[in-house]
Design a protein around this motif. Structure first.
Motif, PDB file in Angstrom:
ATOM      1  N   VAL A   4       0.772  -1.153   0.002  1.00  0.00           N
ATOM      2  CA  VAL A   4      -0.064   0.045   0.002  1.00  0.00           C
ATOM      3  C   VAL A   4       0.959   1.113  -0.028  1.00  0.00           C
ATOM      4  O   VAL A   4       1.411   1.625   0.914  1.00  0.00           O
ATOM      5  CB  VAL A   4      -0.876  -0.051   1.255  1.00  0.00           C
ATOM      6  N   GLU A   5       1.206   1.682  -1.154  1.00  0.00           N
ATOM      7  CA  GLU A   5       1.774   2.982  -1.261  1.00  0.00           C
ATOM      8  C   GLU A   5       0.977   4.415  -1.087  1.00  0.00           C
ATOM      9  O   GLU A   5      -0.082   4.342  -1.397  1.00  0.00           O
ATOM     10  CB  GLU A   5       2.493   3.145  -2.593  1.00  0.00           C
ATOM     11  N   SER A   6       1.647   5.262  -0.395  1.00  0.00           N
ATOM     12  CA  SER A   6       0.910   6.545  -0.113  1.00  0.00           C
ATOM     13  C   SER A   6       1.921   7.890  -0.136  1.00  0.00           C
ATOM     14  O   SER A   6       3.210   7.315   0.005  1.00  0.00           O
ATOM     15  CB  SER A   6       0.230   6.392   1.310  1.00  0.00           C
ATOM     16  N   GLY A   7       1.342   8.935  -0.044  1.00  0.00           N
ATOM     17  CA  GLY A   7       2.457  10.251   0.352  1.00  0.00           C
ATOM     18  C   GLY A   7       2.461  10.760  -0.976  1.00  0.00           C
ATOM     19  O   GLY A   7       3.002  12.007  -1.219  1.00  0.00           O
ATOM     20  N   CYS A  21       5.311   3.176   1.805  1.00  0.00           N
ATOM     21  CA  CYS A  21       4.679   1.795   1.474  1.00  0.00           C
ATOM     22  C   CYS A  21       4.671   0.786   2.387  1.00  0.00           C
ATOM     23  O   CYS A  21       5.696   0.366   3.001  1.00  0.00           O
ATOM     24  CB  CYS A  21       5.757   0.992   0.310  1.00  0.00           C
ATOM     25  N   THR A 109       1.123   5.214  -6.062  1.00  0.00           N
ATOM     26  CA  THR A 109       0.953   6.617  -5.544  1.00  0.00           C
ATOM     27  C   THR A 109       1.552   7.449  -6.609  1.00  0.00           C
ATOM     28  O   THR A 109       2.464   7.333  -7.123  1.00  0.00           O
ATOM     29  CB  THR A 109       1.485   6.772  -4.329  1.00  0.00           C
TER      30      THR A 109
END
Length: 115
Positions: A4-7, A21, A109
Motif C-alpha cells: 500500500v503506497e501513499s504520500g 509503502c 501512488t
C-alpha cells in the motif's frame, strides 16, 4: 501479499515529498526492497533499492543525490524521501522486492511535478 503506497501528490519543482509503502503478507525484513516508477506508455523502471540489512542502497542516475530510500522493519514500511523534485519525476511510484521474482504490484501512488 499487499503493498500500500501513499504520500504522493502535486508538488512544485524543487519541492519535497515522502512516499511510504506499507507491506503485509510476507517477511519484509528478509528481502531487499525497491521503489519503481512508471509513466503512461513506458515500462516500469527501478528508482532506488535497499538491502535487507538497510546498509546498502542504490539509485538510478536521474534521482541520485535527490532521493533517499529507507526502511523500518518494525513497521514493515519502505520509504522514499524525494527532494528537489523535477517534472521528470512525474510518475506512479510502486514498491516491491528488489528481485527478479516480485509479488503482485500495489496500486501505486501518483507523483505530479508540473513543468
Amino acid at each position: 501479499v499487499q503493498f500500500v503506497e501513499s504520500g504522493g501528490g502535486l508538488v512544485l519543482p524543487g519541492g519535497s515529498l515522502r512516499l511510504s509503502c506499507a507491506v503485509s503478507g510476507f517477511a519484509f525484513g528478509v528481502y531487499d526492497m525497491a521503489w519503481y516508477r512508471q509513466t503512461p506508455g513506458s515500462v516500469r523502471e527501478l528508482v532506488a533499492s535497499i538491502t535487507r540489512s538497510g546498509t546498502s542502497t542504490t539509485y538510478s542516475d536521474p534521482v541520485k543525490g535527490r532521493f533517499t530510500i529507507s526502511r523500518d522493519d518494525g513497521k514493515k514500511t519502505l520509504y522514499l524521501q524525494m527532494n528537489n523534485v523535477k517534472p521528470g519525476d512525474t510518475a506512479v511510484y510502486y514498491c516491491n522486492r528488489h528481485s527478479q521474482v516480485k509479488y503482485t504490484w500495489g496500486q501505486g501512488t501518483q507523483v505530479t511535478v508540473p513543468s
